[in-house]
Scaffold this motif. Structure first.
Motif, mmCIF file in Angstrom:
data_model
loop_
_atom_site.group_PDB
_atom_site.id
_atom_site.type_symbol
_atom_site.label_atom_id
_atom_site.label_comp_id
_atom_site.label_asym_id
_atom_site.label_seq_id
_atom_site.Cartn_x
_atom_site.Cartn_y
_atom_site.Cartn_z
ATOM 1 N N GLU A 81 -3.676 9.050 9.421
ATOM 2 C CA GLU A 81 -3.515 8.019 8.478
ATOM 3 C C GLU A 81 -4.005 8.798 7.048
ATOM 4 O O GLU A 81 -5.003 9.575 7.128
ATOM 5 C CB GLU A 81 -4.474 6.893 8.643
ATOM 6 C CG GLU A 81 -4.073 6.191 9.766
ATOM 7 C CD GLU A 81 -5.163 5.027 10.230
ATOM 8 O OE1 GLU A 81 -4.824 3.916 10.915
ATOM 9 O OE2 GLU A 81 -6.170 5.337 9.958
ATOM 10 N N LYS A 83 -0.648 6.435 -8.948
ATOM 11 C CA LYS A 83 0.748 6.624 -9.400
ATOM 12 C C LYS A 83 1.524 7.841 -8.844
ATOM 13 O O LYS A 83 2.363 8.274 -9.090
ATOM 14 C CB LYS A 83 0.719 6.617 -10.944
ATOM 15 C CG LYS A 83 0.246 5.397 -11.536
ATOM 16 C CD LYS A 83 0.046 5.171 -13.034
ATOM 17 C CE LYS A 83 -0.311 3.990 -13.622
ATOM 18 N NZ LYS A 83 -0.681 4.211 -14.983
ATOM 19 N N ILE A 141 1.722 8.690 -3.615
ATOM 20 C CA ILE A 141 2.348 7.249 -3.331
ATOM 21 C C ILE A 141 2.474 7.047 -1.830
ATOM 22 O O ILE A 141 3.056 5.962 -1.447
ATOM 23 C CB ILE A 141 3.813 7.496 -3.923
ATOM 24 C CG1 ILE A 141 4.489 8.585 -3.229
ATOM 25 C CG2 ILE A 141 4.055 7.620 -5.347
ATOM 26 C CD1 ILE A 141 6.024 8.794 -3.636
ATOM 27 N N THR A 142 1.627 7.884 -1.134
ATOM 28 C CA THR A 142 1.486 7.598 0.431
ATOM 29 C C THR A 142 1.017 6.235 0.450
ATOM 30 O O THR A 142 -0.182 5.822 -0.226
ATOM 31 C CB THR A 142 0.566 8.625 0.914
ATOM 32 O OG1 THR A 142 1.118 9.836 0.926
ATOM 33 C CG2 THR A 142 0.686 8.517 2.541
ATOM 34 N N ARG A 143 1.609 5.418 1.286
ATOM 35 C CA ARG A 143 1.131 4.066 1.849
ATOM 36 C C ARG A 143 1.476 3.787 3.104
ATOM 37 O O ARG A 143 2.540 4.102 3.594
ATOM 38 C CB ARG A 143 1.666 2.752 0.896
ATOM 39 C CG ARG A 143 1.407 2.950 -0.811
ATOM 40 C CD ARG A 143 0.026 2.989 -1.025
ATOM 41 N NE ARG A 143 -0.086 2.918 -2.498
ATOM 42 C CZ ARG A 143 0.012 4.199 -3.429
ATOM 43 N NH1 ARG A 143 -0.080 5.119 -2.752
ATOM 44 N NH2 ARG A 143 -0.169 3.925 -4.622
ATOM 45 N N PRO A 144 0.488 2.994 3.790
ATOM 46 C CA PRO A 144 -0.671 2.462 3.230
ATOM 47 C C PRO A 144 -1.778 3.816 3.219
ATOM 48 O O PRO A 144 -1.305 4.923 3.865
ATOM 49 C CB PRO A 144 -1.416 1.705 4.500
ATOM 50 C CG PRO A 144 -0.523 2.194 5.726
ATOM 51 C CD PRO A 144 0.909 2.695 5.263
ATOM 52 N N LYS A 199 -8.013 -0.955 2.351
ATOM 53 C CA LYS A 199 -6.699 -0.591 2.632
ATOM 54 C C LYS A 199 -5.814 -0.938 1.395
ATOM 55 O O LYS A 199 -5.845 -2.176 0.945
ATOM 56 C CB LYS A 199 -5.969 -1.114 3.930
ATOM 57 C CG LYS A 199 -4.194 -0.757 4.314
ATOM 58 C CD LYS A 199 -4.246 -1.682 5.761
ATOM 59 C CE LYS A 199 -2.584 -1.246 5.697
ATOM 60 N NZ LYS A 199 -2.281 -1.930 7.005
ATOM 61 N N LEU A 200 -4.939 -0.100 1.048
ATOM 62 C CA LEU A 200 -4.075 -0.246 -0.101
ATOM 63 C C LEU A 200 -2.591 -0.164 0.776
ATOM 64 O O LEU A 200 -2.131 0.730 1.110
ATOM 65 C CB LEU A 200 -4.090 0.662 -1.221
ATOM 66 C CG LEU A 200 -2.997 0.398 -2.337
ATOM 67 C CD1 LEU A 200 -3.115 -1.137 -2.997
ATOM 68 C CD2 LEU A 200 -3.067 1.525 -3.282
ATOM 69 N N ALA A 201 -2.071 -1.367 0.749
ATOM 70 C CA ALA A 201 -0.647 -1.642 1.520
ATOM 71 C C ALA A 201 0.547 -1.228 0.553
ATOM 72 O O ALA A 201 1.374 -0.554 1.615
ATOM 73 C CB ALA A 201 -0.328 -2.796 1.953
ATOM 74 N N ASP A 202 0.613 -1.348 -0.508
ATOM 75 C CA ASP A 202 1.633 -1.003 -1.382
ATOM 76 C C ASP A 202 1.647 -0.487 -2.755
ATOM 77 O O ASP A 202 0.179 -0.470 -3.121
ATOM 78 C CB ASP A 202 2.809 -2.105 -1.130
ATOM 79 C CG ASP A 202 2.149 -3.475 -1.634
ATOM 80 O OD1 ASP A 202 1.129 -3.526 -2.329
ATOM 81 O OD2 ASP A 202 2.707 -4.618 -1.383
#
Length: 160
Positions: free
Chosen positions: A81, A107, A110-113, A157-160
């Motif tokens: 992860e 910015k 850009i890997t998500r999550p 967690k940052l999903a998008d």
């Protein structure tokens, strides 16, 4: 932050000397909590992080404020992860620098999550993460070397 210019640049090996000094700050390491066992071993620190600079799975940036190195921010992989980490030198705390740097970094990376862990009582970092869209999803316990105790860690967690 009027007239404050925050920039992110690729971390270079010569930045590591200053980063080593930053992590010696007792209050900063207490807030970070989850630190290496021996934070005073400069050679080990430089060797470890110099290796990270060569690792394609890591994205390490140096945070500059008006041209002065103020901290670091990066992405690393743990258990397959993506995780984020950052450190702001204490003289720069409370000025919105961490939030601005994280917004800019997200910015570029850009890997998500993407996940972040923060000590239960590090309200400053919790606010930074939340302002940048991270949501607290869990709590865990772990041994915090900087405190020599097991403490609770919040997982974001940052999903998008």
């Amino acid at each position: 932050m009027t007239n404050t210019v925050i920039t992110l640049i690729k971390t270079e090996k010569e930045h590591l000397e200053l980063f080593f000094q930053f992590q010696l700050d007792k209050e900063g390491s207490y807030m970070a909590a989850f630190m290496p066992k021996d934070t005073n071993d400069k050679a080990a620190y430089i060797e470890r992080y110099a290796g990270y600079l060569l690792d394609a799975t890591k994205n390490m940036c140096t945070i500059k404020v008006n041209g002065v190195i103020a901290g670091s921010i990066g992405k690393f992989i743990m258990n397959n992860e993506a995780w984020i980490t950052y450190w702001i030198d204490r003289p720069f705390w409370g000025q919105g620098i961490a939030t601005a740097a994280l917004e800019d970094f997200l910015k570029i990376e850009i890997t998500r999550p993407i996940y972040a862990g923060v000590a239960f009582d590090n309200q400053g970092s919790q606010k930074v993460l939340e302002k940048c869209g991270f949501v607290r999803i869990a709590a865990d316990k772990g041994f915090a070397n900087a405190r020599q105790a097991e403490i609770e860690e919040y997982i974001y967690k940052l999903a998008d």
